[in-house]
Design a protein around this motif. Sequence first.
Motif, PDB file in Angstrom:
ATOM      1  N   GLY A 156       0.822  -1.203   0.000  1.00  0.00           N
ATOM      2  CA  GLY A 156       0.000   0.000   0.000  1.00  0.00           C
ATOM      3  C   GLY A 156       0.854   1.251   0.000  1.00  0.00           C
ATOM      4  O   GLY A 156       2.088   1.182   0.008  1.00  0.00           O
ATOM      5  N   ASP A 157       0.174   2.406   0.005  1.00  0.00           N
ATOM      6  CA  ASP A 157       0.922   3.663  -0.118  1.00  0.00           C
ATOM      7  C   ASP A 157       1.727   4.002   1.136  1.00  0.00           C
ATOM      8  O   ASP A 157       2.854   4.465   1.045  1.00  0.00           O
ATOM      9  CB  ASP A 157       0.003   4.834  -0.522  1.00  0.00           C
ATOM     10  N   GLY A 158       1.161   3.762   2.311  1.00  0.00           N
ATOM     11  CA  GLY A 158       1.908   4.039   3.538  1.00  0.00           C
ATOM     12  C   GLY A 158       3.136   3.160   3.606  1.00  0.00           C
ATOM     13  O   GLY A 158       4.223   3.597   3.987  1.00  0.00           O
ATOM     14  N   ASP A 159       2.964   1.916   3.206  1.00  0.00           N
ATOM     15  CA  ASP A 159       4.040   0.937   3.259  1.00  0.00           C
ATOM     16  C   ASP A 159       5.158   1.272   2.269  1.00  0.00           C
ATOM     17  O   ASP A 159       6.318   1.374   2.630  1.00  0.00           O
ATOM     18  CB  ASP A 159       3.444  -0.443   2.951  1.00  0.00           C
ATOM     19  N   LEU A 160       4.753   1.465   1.027  1.00  0.00           N
ATOM     20  CA  LEU A 160       5.742   1.611  -0.048  1.00  0.00           C
ATOM     21  C   LEU A 160       6.332   3.015  -0.117  1.00  0.00           C
ATOM     22  O   LEU A 160       7.499   3.185  -0.469  1.00  0.00           O
ATOM     23  CB  LEU A 160       5.090   1.229  -1.379  1.00  0.00           C
ATOM     24  N   ALA A 161       5.512   4.030   0.226  1.00  0.00           N
ATOM     25  CA  ALA A 161       5.954   5.407  -0.016  1.00  0.00           C
ATOM     26  C   ALA A 161       6.241   6.196   1.258  1.00  0.00           C
ATOM     27  O   ALA A 161       6.608   7.355   1.188  1.00  0.00           O
ATOM     28  CB  ALA A 161       4.918   6.150  -0.864  1.00  0.00           C
ATOM     29  N   ALA A 162       6.033   5.596   2.428  1.00  0.00           N
ATOM     30  CA  ALA A 162       6.394   6.300   3.666  1.00  0.00           C
ATOM     31  C   ALA A 162       7.419   5.469   4.435  1.00  0.00           C
ATOM     32  O   ALA A 162       8.610   5.649   4.279  1.00  0.00           O
ATOM     33  CB  ALA A 162       5.159   6.575   4.520  1.00  0.00           C
ATOM     34  N   ILE A 163       6.935   4.484   5.195  1.00  0.00           N
ATOM     35  CA  ILE A 163       7.853   3.752   6.083  1.00  0.00           C
ATOM     36  C   ILE A 163       8.881   2.930   5.300  1.00  0.00           C
ATOM     37  O   ILE A 163       9.978   2.691   5.778  1.00  0.00           O
ATOM     38  CB  ILE A 163       7.052   2.890   7.088  1.00  0.00           C
ATOM     39  N   GLY A 164       8.528   2.527   4.089  1.00  0.00           N
ATOM     40  CA  GLY A 164       9.446   1.686   3.307  1.00  0.00           C
ATOM     41  C   GLY A 164      10.100   2.414   2.150  1.00  0.00           C
ATOM     42  O   GLY A 164      10.577   1.779   1.206  1.00  0.00           O
ATOM     43  N   THR A 165      10.160   3.740   2.219  1.00  0.00           N
ATOM     44  CA  THR A 165      10.705   4.504   1.079  1.00  0.00           C
ATOM     45  C   THR A 165      12.128   4.073   0.732  1.00  0.00           C
ATOM     46  O   THR A 165      12.457   3.890  -0.439  1.00  0.00           O
ATOM     47  CB  THR A 165      10.686   6.021   1.382  1.00  0.00           C
TER      48      THR A 165
END
Lengths: 267, 361, 76
Positions: free
Chosen positions: A103-112
Amino acid sequence: MMDIKDIVKEENLVYTKTKLMTDNILSYCPGCGHGTAHRIVMEVIDELGLQSQTVGIAPVGCSVLAYDFMNIDMIQAAHGRAPAVATGVKRTMPDKYVFTYQGDGDLAAIGTAETIHVCNRGENITMIFINNGIYGMTGGQMAPTTLEGMKTSTSPYGRDLKSMGNPLKITELIAQLPGTYYVTRQAVHTPAAVRKTKKAVFKAFEVQKEKKGISFIEIVSNCNSGWKMSPVKSNEWMVEHMFPFYPMGDIKVDGELVKSNKAEVKS
Amino acid sequence: MGELKLMKGNEAIAEAAIRAGVDAYFGYPITPQSEVIEYLMAEQPEERTGMVVLQAESELAAINMVYGAAAAGKKVFTSSSSPGISLYQEGISYIAGAELPCVIANVVRGGPGLGTIQPSQADYFQSTKGGGHGDYKLYVLAPASVQEMADFIQLGFDIAYKYRNPVMIQSDGMIGQMMEKVELADQRPRWTDEEIKQMHDSWAAFGKGDHRERNIITSLDLDSAKQEKHNHHLQAKYRRMEEEEVLFEEINCEDAEYLIVAYGSSARISMKSIDLARAKGIKAGLFRPITLYPFPMKQLNAYVGKVKGILSVEMSAGQLIEDIKLAVECNVPVKHFGRYGGMIHSPEEVLTALENLIKGE
Amino acid sequence: MAKVQGAIVVDTDRCKGCEVCIPACPTEVIGLANEVNGKGYHYAYMANPDACIGCANCAIVCPDGVISVYKVKKVA
């Protein structure tokens, strides 16, 4: 007119849920695009006959339970770490097919960091990125991809760019990296969109077979619960508000940026 | 006899990993253990055995690469040092929860925070009491020589696969950096895909065949009753390790009136201290836990009624001492001695501390 | 006059009544039932079965994969 009983026969079946989706009832809210996206990925793996050679990785987020629904070997990863987990799997089994579903939080925040570096290394994996502009699982908080002015439970007066930062176009960003080979943005809200997305997923697995680098498919999707709308209404809102900021179509094909996107990235 | 070489501890553990038929190493450089990945990169094990070596973008990524490869049934090794191991903790908790085998080496340096790059044993709690979130245990081996750095790789993998549990080799900057003669084991072949399938088809995620249900690697269960059951299963595994896998060494303990309990570098230093003590007429022995978890509780408890006092010697402010006290159930006076923050105690300092213990100071 | 006739079968127990299938149908076949299923959802059904052309549009947008589609070529 034929009687329905005469139509509903095994030999007349033209479409039913793939056997690569389990019979477990999806944990997603009614109308959520996750279910459709899951099914597309499983249909492609089914049609390519890759069940026995594919490992899927779904980290934390609404799709953390993807392993309950995808009838293939699955690994549940920590929040943001799916690209690293996928690297571990793919490097030790280079001939197997590996995909992440994030998801976006996963891929683009915590997992950037993991996202940027897996793309920069050009690992031969497929990344499916569901962007619905919100944190669905934890109850509708702001995501890195939340639009300007969009209300969430942690931006209750709308996302204020000055204090909360800008919505992140991570897909355009990773498309700049030499390790990415195929980067596209799709949706799953209409039959035409589903067909296009399925074509993109086919291409992504083809790229993986040829070991040409990352194939990255962003699926802009709805979160009717988080957006507080009916499913049909949320799809309309998505077309009206998400698509202008996250435009549909290919961003990078065969390792080359698509022209229209080159211009957009510069502006 | 295997090949003899003069090597650093960090190099020995790397060479031993290649020879143990390890499939992959993922890591991130950090002093004082960067020689592990440097040695592996220079050796090109991809050519020698097909072993994969990759420098990750961070410790967070490295430990999750370990998680992925271990999930696929592959033999995977990683190493770091204290601040890096702190970053590993999230991944280690997931690895323990998902019951994946792997070997992790911590070449401990002084802390807290960025601390120092000098040797320390201040990560004892982190290694033995969990480290990350949730109720879990690592099998923790403490090498006291370069030879044991090498030997504990194979031993570590044996335990890791026997219990499907992560194994920690807790070394320190002294053992990692010092050079000693080491006898290397012969090369073992890496497992073939067919062997992995035969051994790990019941759990590993390498592709679902028609003959079985899908394998799921996860630590998640939203049903609390099931999660508790899973925890019961983990605890039963740890109890079994406590019964069957304790390792320790006793030196001059038969007639000892006083014991020094120490592991790793501190045990080596204390070996000299007990010689100095004996020369002074003090009947001192050294009890060395080799497994920090499971701790040799019963074995140390056997000294209750036999010794007058125990000195816990460790390069930390007092962590090992807690397990010693648990082991002897407060039936023997136990005192702590140790330098820390990167300082290393001398044998003479340890002897003075022992003499103070005897004097009741 | 359509040359084909179709029909859908909805797994009514699993349908969540999200209505995403309704605008996807080019011939306005689908409606929501007045009744609810075990989960309390008004489920999708063929309100206008004669119009179904078996195009599968409804099934491919159904997030829960509860629709199976059948199609026959009409004999002239």
